[in-house]
Design a protein around this motif. Structure first.
Motif, PDB file in Angstrom:
ATOM      1  N   LEU A 351       0.813  -1.211   0.000  1.00 12.36           N
ATOM      2  CA  LEU A 351       0.000   0.000   0.000  1.00 12.36           C
ATOM      3  C   LEU A 351       0.852   1.269   0.000  1.00 12.36           C
ATOM      4  O   LEU A 351       0.576   2.210  -0.755  1.00 12.36           O
ATOM      5  N   PHE A 352       1.894   1.286   0.819  1.00 14.45           N
ATOM      6  CA  PHE A 352       2.678   2.512   0.978  1.00 14.45           C
ATOM      7  C   PHE A 352       4.062   2.434   0.347  1.00 14.45           C
ATOM      8  O   PHE A 352       4.750   3.455   0.264  1.00 14.45           O
ATOM      9  N   GLY A 353       4.452   1.239  -0.072  1.00 19.18           N
ATOM     10  CA  GLY A 353       5.790   1.095  -0.628  1.00 19.18           C
ATOM     11  C   GLY A 353       5.792   0.833  -2.106  1.00 19.18           C
ATOM     12  O   GLY A 353       6.781   0.356  -2.667  1.00 19.18           O
ATOM     13  N   SER A 354       4.686   1.127  -2.780  1.00 14.70           N
ATOM     14  CA  SER A 354       4.573   0.846  -4.208  1.00 14.70           C
ATOM     15  C   SER A 354       4.268   2.139  -4.950  1.00 14.70           C
ATOM     16  O   SER A 354       3.476   2.969  -4.498  1.00 14.70           O
ATOM     17  N   VAL A 355       4.927   2.292  -6.090  1.00 13.17           N
ATOM     18  CA  VAL A 355       4.659   3.440  -6.961  1.00 13.17           C
ATOM     19  C   VAL A 355       4.102   2.905  -8.271  1.00 13.17           C
ATOM     20  O   VAL A 355       4.542   3.243  -9.360  1.00 13.17           O
ATOM     21  N   ALA A 356       3.118   1.991  -8.160  1.00 11.68           N
ATOM     22  CA  ALA A 356       2.568   1.320  -9.330  1.00 11.68           C
ATOM     23  C   ALA A 356       1.771   2.293 -10.193  1.00 11.68           C
ATOM     24  O   ALA A 356       1.362   3.362  -9.754  1.00 11.68           O
ATOM     25  N   ARG A 357       1.549   1.870 -11.437  1.00 12.62           N
ATOM     26  CA  ARG A 357       0.715   2.688 -12.315  1.00 12.62           C
ATOM     27  C   ARG A 357      -0.705   2.738 -11.768  1.00 12.62           C
ATOM     28  O   ARG A 357      -1.081   1.963 -10.911  1.00 12.62           O
ATOM     29  N   ARG A 358      -1.520   3.614 -12.330  1.00 12.85           N
ATOM     30  CA  ARG A 358      -2.785   3.970 -11.710  1.00 12.85           C
ATOM     31  C   ARG A 358      -3.691   2.774 -11.469  1.00 12.85           C
ATOM     32  O   ARG A 358      -4.269   2.627 -10.393  1.00 12.85           O
ATOM     33  N   ALA A 359      -3.847   1.900 -12.487  1.00 10.17           N
ATOM     34  CA  ALA A 359      -4.796   0.798 -12.344  1.00 10.17           C
ATOM     35  C   ALA A 359      -4.404  -0.118 -11.192  1.00 10.17           C
ATOM     36  O   ALA A 359      -5.229  -0.521 -10.389  1.00 10.17           O
ATOM     37  N   ARG A 360      -3.086  -0.419 -11.101  1.00  7.96           N
ATOM     38  CA  ARG A 360      -2.629  -1.279 -10.014  1.00  7.96           C
ATOM     39  C   ARG A 360      -2.737  -0.537  -8.677  1.00  7.96           C
ATOM     40  O   ARG A 360      -3.093  -1.126  -7.658  1.00  7.96           O
ATOM     41  N   ARG A 361      -2.446   0.751  -8.669  1.00  9.14           N
ATOM     42  CA  ARG A 361      -2.559   1.519  -7.446  1.00  9.14           C
ATOM     43  C   ARG A 361      -4.016   1.566  -6.971  1.00  9.14           C
ATOM     44  O   ARG A 361      -4.308   1.446  -5.779  1.00  9.14           O
ATOM     45  N   ASP A 362      -4.938   1.708  -7.914  1.00  5.97           N
ATOM     46  CA  ASP A 362      -6.355   1.686  -7.563  1.00  5.97           C
ATOM     47  C   ASP A 362      -6.739   0.355  -6.935  1.00  5.97           C
ATOM     48  O   ASP A 362      -7.549   0.299  -6.007  1.00  5.97           O
ATOM     49  N   LEU A 363      -6.147  -0.734  -7.451  1.00  5.66           N
ATOM     50  CA  LEU A 363      -6.421  -2.063  -6.891  1.00  5.66           C
ATOM     51  C   LEU A 363      -5.968  -2.124  -5.436  1.00  5.66           C
ATOM     52  O   LEU A 363      -6.682  -2.637  -4.566  1.00  5.66           O
ATOM     53  N   HIS A 364      -4.762  -1.574  -5.176  1.00  3.13           N
ATOM     54  CA  HIS A 364      -4.254  -1.563  -3.803  1.00  3.13           C
ATOM     55  C   HIS A 364      -5.221  -0.823  -2.882  1.00  3.13           C
ATOM     56  O   HIS A 364      -5.552  -1.297  -1.795  1.00  3.13           O
ATOM     57  N   TRP A 365      -5.664   0.337  -3.315  1.00  3.29           N
ATOM     58  CA  TRP A 365      -6.510   1.143  -2.451  1.00  3.29           C
ATOM     59  C   TRP A 365      -7.910   0.556  -2.313  1.00  3.29           C
ATOM     60  O   TRP A 365      -8.563   0.752  -1.275  1.00  3.29           O
ATOM     61  N   PHE A 366      -8.376  -0.163  -3.325  1.00  2.00           N
ATOM     62  CA  PHE A 366      -9.671  -0.828  -3.160  1.00  2.00           C
ATOM     63  C   PHE A 366      -9.613  -1.823  -2.016  1.00  2.00           C
ATOM     64  O   PHE A 366     -10.494  -1.846  -1.148  1.00  2.00           O
ATOM     65  N   PHE A 367      -8.573  -2.653  -2.001  1.00  5.40           N
ATOM     66  CA  PHE A 367      -8.512  -3.681  -0.956  1.00  5.40           C
ATOM     67  C   PHE A 367      -8.160  -3.082   0.393  1.00  5.40           C
ATOM     68  O   PHE A 367      -8.583  -3.603   1.439  1.00  5.40           O
ATOM     69  N   ALA A 368      -7.441  -1.973   0.403  1.00  5.39           N
ATOM     70  CA  ALA A 368      -7.247  -1.267   1.669  1.00  5.39           C
ATOM     71  C   ALA A 368      -8.575  -0.740   2.189  1.00  5.39           C
ATOM     72  O   ALA A 368      -8.881  -0.833   3.388  1.00  5.39           O
ATOM     73  N   GLY A 369      -9.377  -0.197   1.275  1.00  2.30           N
ATOM     74  CA  GLY A 369     -10.699   0.282   1.673  1.00  2.30           C
ATOM     75  C   GLY A 369     -11.604  -0.831   2.141  1.00  2.30           C
ATOM     76  O   GLY A 369     -12.356  -0.675   3.120  1.00  2.30           O
ATOM     77  N   LEU A 370     -11.545  -1.995   1.459  1.00  2.00           N
ATOM     78  CA  LEU A 370     -12.356  -3.136   1.870  1.00  2.00           C
ATOM     79  C   LEU A 370     -11.964  -3.600   3.266  1.00  2.00           C
ATOM     80  O   LEU A 370     -12.830  -3.891   4.108  1.00  2.00           O
ATOM     81  N   ALA A 371     -10.654  -3.675   3.534  1.00  2.00           N
ATOM     82  CA  ALA A 371     -10.185  -4.082   4.858  1.00  2.00           C
ATOM     83  C   ALA A 371     -10.638  -3.089   5.925  1.00  2.00           C
ATOM     84  O   ALA A 371     -11.119  -3.480   6.998  1.00  2.00           O
ATOM     85  N   ALA A 372     -10.520  -1.795   5.632  1.00  2.00           N
ATOM     86  CA  ALA A 372     -10.915  -0.774   6.600  1.00  2.00           C
ATOM     87  C   ALA A 372     -12.415  -0.814   6.861  1.00  2.00           C
ATOM     88  O   ALA A 372     -12.867  -0.725   8.017  1.00  2.00           O
ATOM     89  N   LEU A 373     -13.197  -0.956   5.801  1.00  2.00           N
ATOM     90  CA  LEU A 373     -14.650  -1.001   5.965  1.00  2.00           C
ATOM     91  C   LEU A 373     -15.071  -2.223   6.768  1.00  2.00           C
ATOM     92  O   LEU A 373     -15.944  -2.139   7.645  1.00  2.00           O
ATOM     93  N   ALA A 374     -14.448  -3.383   6.492  1.00  2.00           N
ATOM     94  CA  ALA A 374     -14.775  -4.596   7.236  1.00  2.00           C
ATOM     95  C   ALA A 374     -14.448  -4.431   8.715  1.00  2.00           C
ATOM     96  O   ALA A 374     -15.230  -4.827   9.590  1.00  2.00           O
ATOM     97  N   LEU A 375     -13.294  -3.824   9.009  1.00  2.00           N
ATOM     98  CA  LEU A 375     -12.905  -3.634  10.409  1.00  2.00           C
ATOM     99  C   LEU A 375     -13.863  -2.686  11.118  1.00  2.00           C
ATOM    100  O   LEU A 375     -14.301  -2.957  12.249  1.00  2.00           O
ATOM    101  N   LEU A 376     -14.208  -1.585  10.473  1.00  2.00           N
ATOM    102  CA  LEU A 376     -15.123  -0.624  11.104  1.00  2.00           C
ATOM    103  C   LEU A 376     -16.508  -1.228  11.302  1.00  2.00           C
ATOM    104  O   LEU A 376     -17.171  -0.975  12.314  1.00  2.00           O
ATOM    105  N   PHE A 377     -16.963  -2.031  10.346  1.00  2.00           N
ATOM    106  CA  PHE A 377     -18.253  -2.696  10.502  1.00  2.00           C
ATOM    107  C   PHE A 377     -18.184  -3.701  11.646  1.00  2.00           C
ATOM    108  O   PHE A 377     -19.135  -3.832  12.435  1.00  2.00           O
TER     109      PHE A 377
END
Length: 839
Positions: A351-377
């Motif tokens: 999540l924080f150590g990658s400078v991937a292109r946009r599509a791959r970066r979006d993938l990283h942030w999607f799963f970070a968001g999924l993990a965060a949402l699951a934890l908050l729920f």
């Protein structure tokens, strides 16, 4: 990439499933090699085992699936109420038909732990992750304690859904990357399997997660279509048409899966929304309903357990650090939410150590968001996220234990870990003076890993000083009476924190060494894999316990005495026992054929619970306070646990067991009971709101009147009936009685009423009335009659027909697609959106 090609040459395709199967066999070694009498212990599994055993025996006896379970709580439907767990889930059904049930239940757990690894591997490969990184991610997921620790709690339905999670995401990604019949069928069959688990709450969470990913991929596909360089090649119709088509097909596949699982889904939905005990909770109002739905959530102090699994403690007796150390705010704790410190650290690297292109970066942030949402729920009403979803999303009030969603947190973290591993393993020699993106990414990757390792050292130091627990208890408080447990947990918290810090530091060092090419990809992968396996085994082992099936399932002395007494009496008349052992949740006598007025069931009938006076998991208050209710329910025996409730006295004793000092341990008493089936010609009509109160009053005569919810369909003269009722056939979902009556009457059967019970009297259909608020009655005429009652669900029949038709259609479509593929080459339609090439 070149390294990926080299990995592929050295990495045989059979390795992941074989390796993961071996890991699962070693993890469950005592069961696999411990002898045929061994079974895997699970708290809820032992309660559910009785229903599964009765279902299993009925299948073998009848040669078909039984529909009704008469042995518990006045009778409940099997599939509608999930009385036998994953009864028609194909692997479960196949295993139960080929080996002893207690072995089948254990092998089912092992099968799904073993399958989780290769399925996670396939999902990561679909994301174009290298094979070694995919293998490590699969191993991390299959050994994640948030998944494996559910073994001790006996939550096999949860484990089935968690195991299927990477498969559904895999099929979803394949569909958006390269749509076709195979991906459509994969989504449909996985959705069906999750529903057949049949843990509907876990399946609901999975479908929400996969649906969110489908929306994410739809947006990516739409962006790709909108790019000017994409041109118009391969895109038919208006911009966004392909994205809309892919999402529509995804939803179609999901609906197809629901149709395939219709024999489980449709009757269960009907039951839960019309007949189940859950109605009492969903009908509650305000804070009472919200408190119920938020019960068994995580609390803030338990979030520290995501990196230090020993932090909040457990109530699992198999290790010192899990025995009586839970100091949190729930009643007890039998499973972990820990995913693995290695997975957490590598997820941060992605999540924080990658400078991937946009599509791959979006993938990283999607799963970070999924993990965060699951934890908050999972934190329930401790956060605004759960409260908002509870208020907005229909049906959430039927669910409780928000922490169940943590399997999605674990899946998201392991996905990110696989992506991070892929980046670390792909490191190539570079000029140290090169300021390009690879070098910048190396620095970010190492900085993240070292920061994570350093942070864990700080956490360990704070834990050793007692600051960490002091901080949490000062901010969030400590449940009264838990001080002793916290003191017991403190040394294990310190040890666990330093172990986590050490493992994190080692992994951070490996990432640094790999960034400098000081270690090869192979050495790095083997080292990280070893840490994942060691940490997983270390945490999971206390949650895997064996027991001897023969000793556990054998009838005790009191049960044997009751069975022998009934055998001597001829055994022709049915009867019930009320067992107060285990707070009234005891099911063991039913395993030996004794029908119970109480017991434990997650979806038993609301009408019966109201009649018996049961709330939650409490004792049936009306059966204890009113002899009338017990008589009409045909309760002939009372099992009284003297060691828990005090001496039962010396009257009416049928059997008694004693402690070593001669004190009564448990006593079986005989009670005055009315016959299970009898004739009455006097009816009293009471509304649902009046019926139970009336039957608890002194005005009620259980032997002389029947209480109906509406007027009887025949004229009754109210006089005493002269006649007889004889049992001719008595199966789980069909009974036949010969009846002789001197006048028109109602044949009352003290078994639970359900809308799908049917009746014929002398070959003519008759209504099955709801009597005594929860039981059955059938009108009969004067003279001799044959009464046949059977269970036949129209909902089940329609759902089965739809399921078979859908499966046939899916098979025909797959066959047609295969025929066309043989006739001409298939031109794949590249998604061009995820930043990942098509397969």
């Amino acid at each position: 990439m070149a390294t990926g090609a080299n990995h592929a040459k050295r990495f045989p395709g059979w390795l992941p499933p074989v390796f993961h199967a071996g890991i699962a066999l070693v993890l469950f070694f005592p069961f696999v090699f411990g002898g045929a009498g061994q079974m895997i212990y699970g708290t809820d599994a032992l309660l559910g085992y009785v229903g599964r055993a009765l279902f299993h025996d009925a299948v073998l006896e009848l040669g078909r699936l039984p529909r009704w379970q008469p042995e518990v709580l006045g009778g409940v439907p099997y599939l509608e109420a999930s009385s036998a767990g994953p009864a028609i889930y194909p692997p479960s059904l196949l295993l139960s038909l080929t080996m002893d049930l207690h072995r089948a239940v254990g092998w089912k757990l092992i099968l799904h732990v073993a399958a989780a690894g290769p399925l996670m591997y396939g999902w990561m490969r679909c994301l174009r992750v290298s094979r070694p990184a995919a293998l490590l991610a699969g191993t991390a997921y299959m050994l994640a304690p948030v998944f494996v620790s559910l073994t001790f709690a006996g939550h096999d339905g949860k484990m089935i859904v968690a195991s299927l999670t990477p498969l559904l995401f895999w099929m979803t990604e394949r569909h958006f990357a390269r749509a076709g019949p195979a991906a459509f069928a994969g989504i449909a069959l996985t959705v069906a399997a999750a529903i057949l688990s049949p843990h509907f709450q876990m399946a609901f969470f999975l479908f929400c997660g996969a649906g969110a990913y489908a929306i994410f991929r739809t947006v990516q596909v739409h962006r790709a279509e909108a790019r000017p360089e994409a041109g118009s090649a391969g895109v038919r119709g208006r911009p966004g048409a392909r994205a809309a088509r892919r999402f529509g097909l995804f939803m179609g596949a999901a609906v197809t899966g629901a149709a395939i699982a219709g024999p489980q889904l449709a009757p269960a939905f009907e039951h839960i929304t019309t007949m189940s005990r859950r109605l009492a909770q969903s009908d509650a109002e305000g804070m009472a309903a919200r408190d119920w739905s938020s019960s068994w959530n995580l609390h803030w102090e338990e979030t520290a357990g995501l990196v230090v699994p020993e932090f909040v403690g457990y109530d699992v007796p198999n290790a010192e650090w899990t025995r009586g150390t839970y100091w949190g705010r729930n009643l007890f704790k039998l499973n972990a939410e820990y995913v693995g410190i290695v997975a957490m650290l590598l997820a941060a690297v992605a999540l924080f150590g990658s400078v991937a292109r946009r599509a791959r970066r979006d993938l990283h942030w999607f799963f970070a968001g999924l993990a965060a949402l699951a934890l908050l729920f999972a934190l329930g009403d401790n956060t605004f996220v759960w409260i908002a979803i509870y208020e907005v999303v229909p049906g959430i009030n039927l669910f409780r234990a928000p922490s169940m969603i943590m399997f999605l947190f674990g899946f998201a973290v392991c996905t990110l870990a696989g992506l991070g591993l892929d980046r670390v393993l792909a490191r190539r020699e570079a000029n140290p003076a090169d300021p390009g993106p690879d070098r910048r990414e190396d620095r970010a990757m190492v900085r993240t890993a070292l920061l994570g390792g350093g942070l864990m050292v700080v956490v360990a130091a704070l834990a050793s000083a007692g600051v960490l627990t002091d901080l949490f208890t000062a901010v969030f408080g400590l449940t009264p009476g838990r001080e002793i447990r916290l003191a017991a947990a403190q040394p294990h918290i310190e040890t666990g924190a330093w172990i986590a810090a050490f493992l994190a530091a080692v992994v951070a060092g490996l990432v640094w060494a790999r960034s400098r090419t000081r270690v090869s990809p192979g050495v790095f992968a083997v080292a990280v894999l070893t840490i994942i396996v060691v940490d997983g085994f270390r945490i999971n082992r206390p949650f895997i316990q064996m027991m001897d099936h023969g000793s556990w399932a054998a009838p005790d002395a009191n049960t044997r005495q009751v069975l022998e007494r009934e055998r001597q009496l001829g055994g022709g008349e049915p009867y019930r026992m009320l067992s107060l052992r285990g707070g009234g949740q005891d099911l063991m006598p039913a395993l030996h054929g004794i029908e119970l007025a109480g017991g434990n069931h997650p979806n038993d009938l609301a009408y019966y619970r109201e009649l018996a006076g049961m709330e939650g998991s409490g004792r049936p208050a009306n059966l204890l306070s009113s002899q009338s209710i017990g008589r009409l329910l045909n309760i002939k025996y009372l099992l009284w646990p003297d060691h828990q409730l005090g001496n039962s006295g010396d009257q009416g004793i049928v059997s008694r067991t004693e402690t070593a000092d001669g004190s009564p341990y448990e006593t079986v008493l005989q009670l005055p009971a009315l016959a299970r089936a009898r004739l009455l010609a006097n009816a009293v009509v009471k509304s649902d709101g009046e019926a139970v109160d009336y039957m608890l009053s002194t005005d009620f005569d259980p032997a002389g009147e029947v209480v109906l919810a509406g007027p009887p369909p025949v004229d009754l003269d109210g006089g005493p009936v002269t006649g007889a009722v004889t049992w001719q056939e008595r199966g789980p979902d069909r009974i036949v009685l010969d009846v002789e009556s001197d006048r028109p009457a109602l044949l009352v059967v003290a078994d639970n009423w359900y809308p799908w019970w049917r009746a014929r009297v002398n070959g003519r259909d008759q209504p099955v009335l709801r009597a005594y608020h929860a039981l059955r009655a059938v009108p009969v005429g004067a003279g001799v009659s044959e009464v046949v009652m059977w269970y036949e669900s129209t909902t089940m029949a329609v759902a089965t027909g739809v399921s078979l038709a859908t499966l046939s259609g899916l098979a025909a479509a797959a066959g047609l697609a295969g025929f066309r593929r043989r006739r001409r080459p298939v031109v794949s339609e590249s998604a061009g959106a995820s930043g990942l090439p098509s397969e």
